[in-house]
Design a protein around this motif. Sequence first.
Motif, mmCIF file in Angstrom:
data_model
loop_
_atom_site.group_PDB
_atom_site.id
_atom_site.type_symbol
_atom_site.label_atom_id
_atom_site.label_comp_id
_atom_site.label_asym_id
_atom_site.label_seq_id
_atom_site.Cartn_x
_atom_site.Cartn_y
_atom_site.Cartn_z
ATOM 1 N N CYS A 111 61.957 11.188 65.814
ATOM 2 C CA CYS A 111 61.811 11.967 64.581
ATOM 3 C C CYS A 111 60.670 12.974 64.706
ATOM 4 N N ARG A 112 60.737 14.015 63.881
ATOM 5 C CA ARG A 112 59.762 15.097 63.945
ATOM 6 C C ARG A 112 58.828 15.143 62.747
ATOM 7 N N GLU A 113 59.283 14.652 61.607
ATOM 8 C CA GLU A 113 58.505 14.795 60.385
ATOM 9 C C GLU A 113 57.552 13.621 60.200
ATOM 10 N N GLN A 114 56.544 13.828 59.367
ATOM 11 C CA GLN A 114 55.524 12.806 59.139
ATOM 12 C C GLN A 114 56.075 11.629 58.346
ATOM 13 N N GLU A 134 64.295 14.574 56.852
ATOM 14 C CA GLU A 134 64.830 13.906 58.044
ATOM 15 C C GLU A 134 65.114 12.442 57.734
#
Length: 231
Positions: free
Chosen positions: A95-98, A2
């Motif tokens: 955002c969704r990811e770490q 991402e």
Amino acid sequence: MEAVILAGGFGSRLSHIVSDVPKPMAPVAGHPFLKYILDDLIAKGISRVVMAVGYKKESILKYFGYTYNGCEVVYSNEDRPLLTGGAMKKALIKCREQNVFVINGDTFYDINLLAMAVEHVKNSADLTIATKEMRNFERYGTVITENDRIIQFLEKKPKEYGMINGGIYLVKKELLSGIIGDEFSFETEIMEKKVSELKIYAFKCNGYFVDIGVPEDYEKARMNFAEVGDE
């Protein structure tokens, strides 16, 4: 993977050349510069992008929409300029990811994103910066490292040699969540002021690099991408 793309730039130094679109949408060899960036990111495994937009954002939305070449495109809108840090902070919420790549929308840098991600995780880094070896320059500040960890950022000045910030970051999603305020410079308030307390690493690369922030380099990009298109 991402990414956030910082695409809200006014392009004041290009205003006499490109005035009707945001800087990342400046035409280069028949296409917006931002198209080359996004095409490159998708080819390297980015499947979701958050566009941090502001100035003349309609041109970006019209061109890319909400899905581009199979990549989901989300928009983080700035009603007023938030500077790099504020724009990143607002976009990272979506955002969704770490760990998230952050790309400057006026810079194209050909690097191995997957290898950068591997190093970022291996180092347990808060922030990893793609750096570029440069000779005989004055437009960029430089970084000083020890075993690839950045220990100091030096101001812009004429230099015969140095490692510069290449405009691609990999950051922990929560890196800016504790910052008070919504308008601040990422370079000044985070990188420079917190270099001793954060784990900031350099990912050294030597791929093709161009920053269209000034007219002479914008013209260089127009020539280089035109040559690629002619091959």
